[in-house]
Design a protein around this motif. Sequence first.
Motif, PDB file in Angstrom:
ATOM      1  N   ARG A 470       0.809  -1.221   0.000  1.00  0.00           N
ATOM      2  CA  ARG A 470       0.000   0.000   0.000  1.00  0.00           C
ATOM      3  C   ARG A 470       0.845   1.274   0.000  1.00  0.00           C
ATOM      4  O   ARG A 470       0.649   2.169  -0.808  1.00  0.00           O
ATOM      5  CB  ARG A 470      -0.945   0.004   1.205  1.00  0.00           C
ATOM      6  CG  ARG A 470      -2.020  -1.074   1.134  1.00  0.00           C
ATOM      7  CD  ARG A 470      -3.105  -0.839   2.169  1.00  0.00           C
ATOM      8  NE  ARG A 470      -4.186  -1.808   2.041  1.00  0.00           N
ATOM      9  CZ  ARG A 470      -5.375  -1.693   2.604  1.00  0.00           C
ATOM     10  NH1 ARG A 470      -5.652  -0.636   3.356  1.00  0.00           N
ATOM     11  NH2 ARG A 470      -6.301  -2.609   2.434  1.00  0.00           N
ATOM     12  N   TYR A 471       1.782   1.330   0.972  1.00  0.00           N
ATOM     13  CA  TYR A 471       2.549   2.564   1.155  1.00  0.00           C
ATOM     14  C   TYR A 471       4.038   2.257   1.286  1.00  0.00           C
ATOM     15  O   TYR A 471       4.431   1.323   1.992  1.00  0.00           O
ATOM     16  CB  TYR A 471       2.103   3.304   2.423  1.00  0.00           C
ATOM     17  CG  TYR A 471       0.637   3.606   2.492  1.00  0.00           C
ATOM     18  CD1 TYR A 471       0.105   4.719   1.848  1.00  0.00           C
ATOM     19  CD2 TYR A 471      -0.230   2.793   3.222  1.00  0.00           C
ATOM     20  CE1 TYR A 471      -1.254   5.022   1.934  1.00  0.00           C
ATOM     21  CE2 TYR A 471      -1.584   3.075   3.313  1.00  0.00           C
ATOM     22  CZ  TYR A 471      -2.087   4.185   2.659  1.00  0.00           C
ATOM     23  OH  TYR A 471      -3.422   4.465   2.743  1.00  0.00           O
ATOM     24  N   SER A 498       0.402   1.047  -3.988  1.00  0.00           N
ATOM     25  CA  SER A 498      -0.926   1.312  -4.544  1.00  0.00           C
ATOM     26  C   SER A 498      -1.596   2.567  -4.004  1.00  0.00           C
ATOM     27  O   SER A 498      -2.371   3.213  -4.714  1.00  0.00           O
ATOM     28  CB  SER A 498      -1.832   0.104  -4.302  1.00  0.00           C
ATOM     29  OG  SER A 498      -2.024  -0.126  -2.919  1.00  0.00           O
ATOM     30  N   ARG A 499      -1.298   2.970  -2.765  1.00  0.00           N
ATOM     31  CA  ARG A 499      -2.034   4.090  -2.157  1.00  0.00           C
ATOM     32  C   ARG A 499      -1.187   5.363  -2.025  1.00  0.00           C
ATOM     33  O   ARG A 499      -1.630   6.321  -1.391  1.00  0.00           O
ATOM     34  CB  ARG A 499      -2.529   3.688  -0.759  1.00  0.00           C
ATOM     35  CG  ARG A 499      -3.293   2.371  -0.705  1.00  0.00           C
ATOM     36  CD  ARG A 499      -4.560   2.370  -1.522  1.00  0.00           C
ATOM     37  NE  ARG A 499      -5.178   1.046  -1.611  1.00  0.00           N
ATOM     38  CZ  ARG A 499      -6.042   0.552  -0.745  1.00  0.00           C
ATOM     39  NH1 ARG A 499      -6.390   1.276   0.304  1.00  0.00           N
ATOM     40  NH2 ARG A 499      -6.567  -0.640  -0.924  1.00  0.00           N
ATOM     41  N   ASP A 500       0.000   5.391  -2.608  1.00  0.00           N
ATOM     42  CA  ASP A 500       0.856   6.572  -2.484  1.00  0.00           C
ATOM     43  C   ASP A 500       0.522   7.651  -3.513  1.00  0.00           C
ATOM     44  O   ASP A 500       1.166   8.698  -3.548  1.00  0.00           O
ATOM     45  CB  ASP A 500       2.332   6.179  -2.624  1.00  0.00           C
ATOM     46  CG  ASP A 500       2.919   5.732  -1.291  1.00  0.00           C
ATOM     47  OD1 ASP A 500       2.276   5.974  -0.255  1.00  0.00           O
ATOM     48  OD2 ASP A 500       4.006   5.131  -1.289  1.00  0.00           O
ATOM     49  N   LYS A 504      -4.572   4.009  -8.160  1.00  0.00           N
ATOM     50  CA  LYS A 504      -3.944   2.820  -7.580  1.00  0.00           C
ATOM     51  C   LYS A 504      -3.049   2.121  -8.600  1.00  0.00           C
ATOM     52  O   LYS A 504      -3.446   1.931  -9.747  1.00  0.00           O
ATOM     53  CB  LYS A 504      -5.006   1.858  -7.054  1.00  0.00           C
ATOM     54  CG  LYS A 504      -5.778   2.411  -5.861  1.00  0.00           C
ATOM     55  CD  LYS A 504      -6.840   1.446  -5.383  1.00  0.00           C
ATOM     56  CE  LYS A 504      -7.618   2.044  -4.211  1.00  0.00           C
ATOM     57  NZ  LYS A 504      -8.712   1.161  -3.756  1.00  0.00           N
TER      58      LYS A 504
END
Length: 580
Positions: A470-471, A498-500, A504
Amino acid sequence: MNSSKISILFGTQTGNSEDVAERLGRLLTRMRLKPFVRDIQNYRISRLLEEKMVIFICSTTGNGEFPDNMKAFWKFLLRKNHPTSSLCHLKFCVFGLGDSSYEKFNVVAKKLNKRLLQLGATEVLPIALGDDQHELGYDAALDPWLKKLKDIFSSYYDINASYIPDDTPLPPKFKVKFLEKNGNIHFNNDCMMQNYQQATLKSIKKETSDDHFQTVNLVSFMISPEVVYEPGDVAVVWPENPPHEVNEFLSLLKVPFDDPFIIVPADQDTPPPPLTPYPCTVRECVKKYFDVLSIPRRSFFEFFYHFSQDETEKEKLLEFTTAEGQEELYEYCNRPRRNILEVLLDFPHTTPHVPFEYFFDMIPAIRPRSYSIASALSVHSCEFQLLVAVVNYKTRLQKTRKGLCSNWLSNLPEGSKIPFYTKKGSIALPGSMDPIVMIGPGTGCAPFKAFVEHRAHKKIGDNHLFFGCRYKEKDFLCSESWKELEEKDMLTLFTAFSRDQEDKVYVQHKIVENSTLLWELINHKLAYVYIAGNAKQMPEGVKDAFLKVFEKEGYLSNNECIKYLKTMELHKRYQVETWC
């Protein structure tokens, strides 16, 4: 048919097939037949030549793989020297358990059914396929299948005697005999765990930030110099129940907690449960054997209601045993993830009346858990590492649910000794120096840490890893190891956080972005491709990404791309290891 003996063989990874097999065995017992329920790996295969009727219950696991306990049996059936009439004397039927969200839905049951027909066996009932995706789970297919089987067997075996009524409890599988606490007792710690060795906890290193929604730990164990494992191998560990839950369960019992007991099987063909130490105390049994934190299956209630002393409780429990009551059972147990201990506490007028020996029928055994080994023995001598995502969440009950094994491992004090053994995983390094391409988002990177460490130790480069999380700052697992290997020119790393950013980005996007390099590695350098991680959507997304690479860079049609990938799979150049 003259003989009323029927073998029921189950192939299982999580215990569902075993539960179905036992349930079927109880149905046939009520019909006054003679079921022989057996784990397929403990079944003498040569007995197939003597059998008249065999019922197979088998699960599909991972990426269309056979359960571990079924692999040897399947390998034997596949021998090419079997005559096509070798099982012409055998009548059989197959029930499969699977999940239709996976590409290879129930492939194990389908393959088994087809192979038995090829060897001349006669199918008495068409194959039935249970589906975890159905709102009632595999029971939606199992209930009608059992009804048909009951009708067929009533005719086959010309049953004239009356059935044992459903409201009459069957005797337990085991009798419990308590021994004198201060008697001359020899405790055997090894007889039930002969395949296991001991590992000693060395360290637990947190791989995620404190504010990340899930903790992932790199857990290191010291092992004996005699233990050998290869990159891609798996460590199997046997967890224990937490002390608080053990004590809570013990408070419900009316037996001595610390007096040793032995198990006496009601049937001489039934193996005793794998208790350790043995003789065992109730306390040790609850701690190490009864899976009291698992969600109860329907079979649990088929026993439980018999002991109720309260009409209201009995009525509710009985409803959970019927086909009509499965939606209500799902709402009560599965949706809120209510566990066995909580159910026992919910029925105070029933639980105290359950004889202790019946818990061996009602409560499944704690099953060992498998983890990909995240270290290379050539680098970490006398040690193995596991990358453990700690399962911790809340449901509608607003009570925290905790994964049994992940929390047990992550809370062990330093120096703790645990039982374990190693086994082959479903992926393995090539024997050559060919390039490797690894796709391992999240904890899927665990086996690839072992891969790259091993190859770096041997000075073998051309290692390419696609990692996703994610980060970058919160769950970039094993980032220090990857950086060190990059600095040694032993790893080329591609990351997808994906979440930075607003849009995504996943590993499959990075695969398509690097299509030119990947085509060069795969088509010209004959690279091996490995995928590891969650079995739900990632493997299919990655597969589609590679098909796009083949189409774009190789100028292939859709059919040619699929054929190209299948050829890679056939030659073990495209290997997948997934888990739920």
